[in-house]
Design a protein around this motif. Structure first.
Motif, short mmCIF file in Angstrom:
data_model
loop_
_atom_site.label_atom_id
_atom_site.label_comp_id
_atom_site.label_asym_id
_atom_site.label_seq_id
_atom_site.Cartn_x
_atom_site.Cartn_y
_atom_site.Cartn_z
N MET A 1 0.43 -0.92 -0.28
CA MET A 1 -0.13 -0.17 -0.07
C MET A 1 1.13 1.26 -0.36
O MET A 1 0.27 2.26 -0.60
N ARG A 2 1.78 0.91 0.43
CA ARG A 2 3.25 1.89 0.48
C ARG A 2 3.15 2.58 -0.20
O ARG A 2 3.28 3.56 -0.74
N LEU A 3 3.49 1.74 -1.50
CA LEU A 3 4.00 2.48 -2.69
C LEU A 3 2.86 3.13 -4.32
O LEU A 3 2.76 3.62 -4.85
N VAL A 4 1.39 2.40 -3.56
CA VAL A 4 0.30 3.73 -4.27
C VAL A 4 0.28 4.94 -3.32
O VAL A 4 0.15 5.25 -4.43
N GLU A 5 -0.07 4.75 -1.98
CA GLU A 5 0.83 6.14 -1.88
C GLU A 5 1.55 6.51 -2.49
O GLU A 5 1.48 7.99 -3.12
N LEU A 6 3.08 6.50 -2.60
CA LEU A 6 3.79 7.44 -2.81
C LEU A 6 3.38 7.74 -4.76
O LEU A 6 3.57 8.50 -4.95
N TYR A 7 2.90 6.90 -5.24
CA TYR A 7 2.72 7.39 -7.28
C TYR A 7 1.11 7.36 -7.12
O TYR A 7 1.42 7.76 -8.51
N LYS A 8 0.93 7.97 -5.94
CA LYS A 8 -0.59 8.79 -6.99
C LYS A 8 -0.59 9.88 -7.21
O LYS A 8 -1.61 9.89 -8.21
N THR A 9 0.35 10.39 -6.45
CA THR A 9 0.74 12.02 -7.39
C THR A 9 0.63 11.18 -8.52
O THR A 9 0.83 12.90 -9.74
N TYR A 10 1.82 10.50 -9.50
CA TYR A 10 2.12 10.65 -10.95
C TYR A 10 0.76 9.83 -11.51
O TYR A 10 0.94 9.83 -12.71
N VAL A 11 0.06 9.74 -11.21
CA VAL A 11 -1.41 8.73 -12.13
C VAL A 11 -2.03 9.70 -12.92
O VAL A 11 -2.53 9.22 -13.93
N ASP A 50 8.09 -4.03 -17.66
CA ASP A 50 9.00 -4.98 -17.13
C ASP A 50 9.64 -4.16 -16.32
O ASP A 50 10.10 -4.89 -15.08
N TYR A 51 11.14 -3.32 -16.24
CA TYR A 51 11.57 -2.37 -15.73
C TYR A 51 11.20 -2.64 -14.22
O TYR A 51 11.49 -2.09 -13.15
N ILE A 52 9.24 -0.67 -14.45
CA ILE A 52 8.88 -0.81 -13.58
C ILE A 52 8.69 -1.67 -11.75
O ILE A 52 9.13 -2.01 -11.22
N PRO A 58 10.75 -2.70 -7.74
CA PRO A 58 11.82 -3.62 -5.64
C PRO A 58 12.96 -2.70 -5.68
O PRO A 58 13.27 -3.11 -4.36
N GLY A 59 13.95 -2.34 -6.44
CA GLY A 59 14.92 -1.37 -5.43
C GLY A 59 14.71 0.06 -4.76
O GLY A 59 14.85 0.24 -3.86
N THR A 61 11.84 -0.76 -2.67
CA THR A 61 11.36 -1.10 -1.25
C THR A 61 12.49 -1.70 -0.69
O THR A 61 12.42 -2.21 0.76
N LYS A 62 13.63 -2.12 -1.45
CA LYS A 62 14.96 -2.29 -0.60
C LYS A 62 16.01 -1.45 -0.02
O LYS A 62 16.07 -1.71 0.85
N TYR A 63 15.77 -0.54 -0.75
CA TYR A 63 16.69 0.79 -0.39
C TYR A 63 16.42 2.48 0.03
O TYR A 63 16.91 2.79 0.80
N SER A 64 14.91 2.30 -0.16
CA SER A 64 13.89 3.50 -0.12
C SER A 64 12.83 3.81 0.66
O SER A 64 12.73 4.77 1.64
N MET A 65 12.40 2.85 1.03
CA MET A 65 11.31 2.33 1.69
C MET A 65 11.69 1.35 3.29
O MET A 65 10.14 0.76 3.99
N LYS A 66 12.98 0.92 3.28
CA LYS A 66 12.70 1.16 5.19
C LYS A 66 12.55 1.28 5.68
O LYS A 66 12.32 2.94 6.05
#
Length: 67
Positions: A1-11, A50-52, A58-59, A61-66
């Protein structure tokens, strides 16, 4: 759900990405025959979905959203 919040401004983003300088570099490299293989890239050939899904998110999630 955090990713949805992060990207909602770009929708609703309606901007346009400009790669004209990249294209100019590719054309100049082709015309000069100077190491064309070094500049042989085309962003239109990238599988962006595929890239996204398999690299970018995943990047993040692993490095920025700890927690």
């Amino acid at each position: 759900m955090r990713l949805v919040e992060l990207y909602k401004t770009y929708v609703f983003f309606t901007g346009r990405f400009d790669d004209s300088n990249t294209e100019k570099l590719r054309v100049a490299a082709r015309e000069s025959d100077a190491d064309v293989h070094l500049f042989d890239f085309d962003p239109k050939c990238i599988d962006w979905e595929d890239y996204i899904m398999n690299t970018h998110i995943p990047g993040l999630t692993k490095y920025s959203m700890k927690p």
